[in-house]
Design an enzyme around this catalytic site. Structure first.
Site, PDB file in Angstrom:
ATOM      1  N   GLU A  91    -115.287  70.285   6.586  1.00 50.31           N
ATOM      2  CA  GLU A  91    -116.731  70.378   6.370  1.00 50.31           C
ATOM      3  C   GLU A  91    -117.336  69.035   5.969  1.00 50.31           C
ATOM      4  O   GLU A  91    -116.673  68.200   5.331  1.00 50.31           O
ATOM      5  CB  GLU A  91    -117.025  71.441   5.308  1.00 50.31           C
ATOM      6  CG  GLU A  91    -116.719  72.832   5.830  1.00 50.31           C
ATOM      7  CD  GLU A  91    -116.894  73.931   4.801  1.00 50.31           C
ATOM      8  OE1 GLU A  91    -117.168  75.061   5.222  1.00 50.31           O
ATOM      9  OE2 GLU A  91    -116.729  73.680   3.597  1.00 50.31           O
ATOM     10  N   CYS A 106    -122.129  63.199   3.546  1.00 50.81           N
ATOM     11  CA  CYS A 106    -120.925  63.312   2.709  1.00 50.81           C
ATOM     12  C   CYS A 106    -119.753  63.643   3.636  1.00 50.81           C
ATOM     13  O   CYS A 106    -119.738  64.684   4.297  1.00 50.81           O
ATOM     14  CB  CYS A 106    -121.123  64.400   1.659  1.00 50.81           C
ATOM     15  SG  CYS A 106    -119.675  64.618   0.609  1.00 50.81           S
ATOM     16  N   CYS A 113    -106.557  69.182  -0.145  1.00 50.26           N
ATOM     17  CA  CYS A 113    -106.382  68.084  -1.092  1.00 50.26           C
ATOM     18  C   CYS A 113    -105.245  68.411  -2.049  1.00 50.26           C
ATOM     19  O   CYS A 113    -105.155  69.533  -2.551  1.00 50.26           O
ATOM     20  CB  CYS A 113    -107.661  67.842  -1.889  1.00 50.26           C
ATOM     21  SG  CYS A 113    -107.539  66.401  -2.976  1.00 50.26           S
ATOM     22  N   CYS A 117    -107.509  69.660  -8.556  1.00 51.85           N
ATOM     23  CA  CYS A 117    -108.549  69.785  -9.593  1.00 51.85           C
ATOM     24  C   CYS A 117    -108.905  71.274  -9.743  1.00 51.85           C
ATOM     25  O   CYS A 117    -109.176  71.954  -8.743  1.00 51.85           O
ATOM     26  CB  CYS A 117    -109.769  68.955  -9.231  1.00 51.85           C
ATOM     27  SG  CYS A 117    -109.362  67.213  -8.987  1.00 51.85           S
ATOM     28  N   CYS A 120    -112.113  72.962  -8.143  1.00 52.18           N
ATOM     29  CA  CYS A 120    -112.454  72.556  -6.772  1.00 52.18           C
ATOM     30  C   CYS A 120    -111.865  73.495  -5.723  1.00 52.18           C
ATOM     31  O   CYS A 120    -110.660  73.783  -5.728  1.00 52.18           O
ATOM     32  CB  CYS A 120    -111.954  71.135  -6.532  1.00 52.18           C
ATOM     33  SG  CYS A 120    -112.242  70.579  -4.850  1.00 52.18           S
ATOM     34  N   CYS A 337    -120.684  69.633  -4.549  1.00 50.90           N
ATOM     35  CA  CYS A 337    -119.420  68.974  -4.925  1.00 50.90           C
ATOM     36  C   CYS A 337    -118.408  70.043  -5.358  1.00 50.90           C
ATOM     37  O   CYS A 337    -118.709  70.898  -6.189  1.00 50.90           O
ATOM     38  CB  CYS A 337    -119.642  68.020  -6.089  1.00 50.90           C
ATOM     39  SG  CYS A 337    -120.662  66.613  -5.664  1.00 50.90           S
TER      40      CYS A 337
HETATM   41  S1  SF4 Z   1    -112.337  67.322  -6.634  1.00 50.23           S
HETATM   42 FE1  SF4 Z   1    -111.309  68.478  -4.995  1.00 50.23          FE
HETATM   43  S2  SF4 Z   1    -111.361  67.149  -3.186  1.00 50.23           S
HETATM   44 FE2  SF4 Z   1    -111.821  65.854  -4.995  1.00 50.23          FE
HETATM   45  S3  SF4 Z   1    -109.811  65.033  -5.632  1.00 50.23           S
HETATM   46 FE3  SF4 Z   1    -110.121  66.927  -6.825  1.00 50.23          FE
HETATM   47  S4  SF4 Z   1    -109.120  68.550  -5.576  1.00 50.23           S
HETATM   48 FE4  SF4 Z   1    -109.423  66.752  -4.247  1.00 50.23          FE
END
Ligand code: SF4
Length: 344
Positions: A91, A106, A113, A117, A120, A337
């Site tokens: 995306e 963006c 990933c 996090c 996220c 975000c």
């Molecule tokens: S916020 Fe999400 S996309 Fe960004 S580094 Fe952390 S896990 Fe990865």
């Protein structure tokens, strides 16, 4: 034939020369695709005098397939979902800027990933791979073409979408260079921001290599204990070392580093957090960007208005650097975000 999985300016030029093209022909090609958004190989030959052999080869590169566009009725952010040649979803977000008719994009640098996090959605994806430089550039080109069709002009790019850009360092930098190159998309270096959650060796490499793009570092929290909860993989490196790398970068560039700080209710917006931020930052030239968390699961909530006001007051007392509140738009369409997940 050019390898679409690993497209970068250096190999691109080298391969084009192998095909018999000179730099001028390559520049014309980039001008056609990145500058004008013309994707028909026949038109490249007609209007840009790109040699047939070169346009044939480049013309066979598979593009990302634009699968869906969702527009936020609230703030006009647009989320674009693409499918890669191997059928993975990613995306991209088209961001309206304050100036009427202006927009930025963006970009995602990875599918999924590995940084984990906790707030996220991208971290919860099961499929992961790096995107090729060409796949990153193509997100920008297609978002730019969509904006043009709406009478808007795209003037920037932020690497803050899916993935940790510095885990895909070479391709992200190659893509940024392609966007910057004056005979292509011609985006100003200062209008391109590359974000990291705090990979110190890569921040130092980026500083040493002297890139002119803006650097943003996403802190999560100012103490190692809280970072271990919020950004667990990045927190394996003490936050003091991350800030030391930020300081080296800021001093080498003579420019402020953007510190992104995701604000979470009852988690990292207290007086203690403001004091820890002040001690951590000291006199390092930074700009602290406060961003409300957006978590569709409801586990993490943005601070209540009075909590945020108290936090900002505390930051005024403890942090001697500029503090701004950054709007994270598109929350109603999961384009904010931390909400990109390429859902099918
Ligand atoms: S916020 Fe999400 S996309 Fe960004 S580094 Fe952390 S896990 Fe990865």
């Amino acid at each position: 034939m050019l390898d679409p999985r690993d497209q970068a300016p250096g190999p691109f030029l080298a391969e084009a020369r192998r095909l018999g093209a000179d730099d001028l022909a390559v520049r014309r090609l980039l001008s056609a695709i990145l500058g004008q958004g013309i994707h028909d190989p026949a038109a490249w030959g007609r209007s840009f005098q790109v040699p047939r052999r070169l346009s044939d080869a480049i013309g066979t590169l598979p593009r990302l397939r634009l699968d869906r566009v969702v527009t936020s009725p609230r703030d006009l952010f647009q989320k674009l979902r693409f499918l890669t040649g191997d059928d993975l979803a990613l995306e991209t977000v088209l961001i309206p800027l304050h100036r009427p008719g202006a927009a930025s994009v963006c970009l995602s640098s990875q599918v999924g990933c590995a940084m984990g996090c906790t707030f996220c959605a991208t971290a919860r994806m099961t499929t992961r791979r790096n995107l090729a430089a060409w796949e990153i550039v193509d997100q920008w080109v297609q978002a730019r073409d969509l904006a043009r069709s709406q009478g808007r002009r795209v003037s920037g790019a932020v690497f803050m979408g899916m993935g940790e850009p510095f885990l895909n360092y070479d391709r992200v930098l190659a893509a940024a260079e392609l966007l910057r190159c004056p005979y292509g998309a011609a985006v100003g270096a200062k209008s391109i921001t590359i974000s990291t959650v705090g990979l110190v060796p890569e921040i130092d490499r980026y500083t040493t290599e002297g890139h002119r793009f803006r650097l943003a570092i996403s802190l999560g929290a100012a103490t190692d204990a809280k970072r271990a909860r919020l950004v667990p993989v990045a927190a394996r490196t003490p936050v003091a070392q991350v800030m030391a790398a930020a300081r080296r970068h800021a001093l080498a560039r003579r420019d402020r580093v953007m510190l992104a700080y995701v604000c979470i209710r009852d988690e990292n917006v207290g007086e203690d957090d403001a004091r820890a931020l002040g001690e951590l930052i000291g006199d390092t030239p930074v700009r602290l960007d406060l961003i409300d968390v957006t978590d569709p699961t409801g586990r993490f909530l943005p601070p209540a208005p009075d909590e945020l006001k108290a936090f900002r007051d505390a930051l005024t007392r403890h942090v001697g650097q500029p503090v701004v509140r950054r709007y994270s738009g598109g929350a109603d369409i999961q384009a904010a975000c931390g909400t990109l997940a390429g859902e099918r």
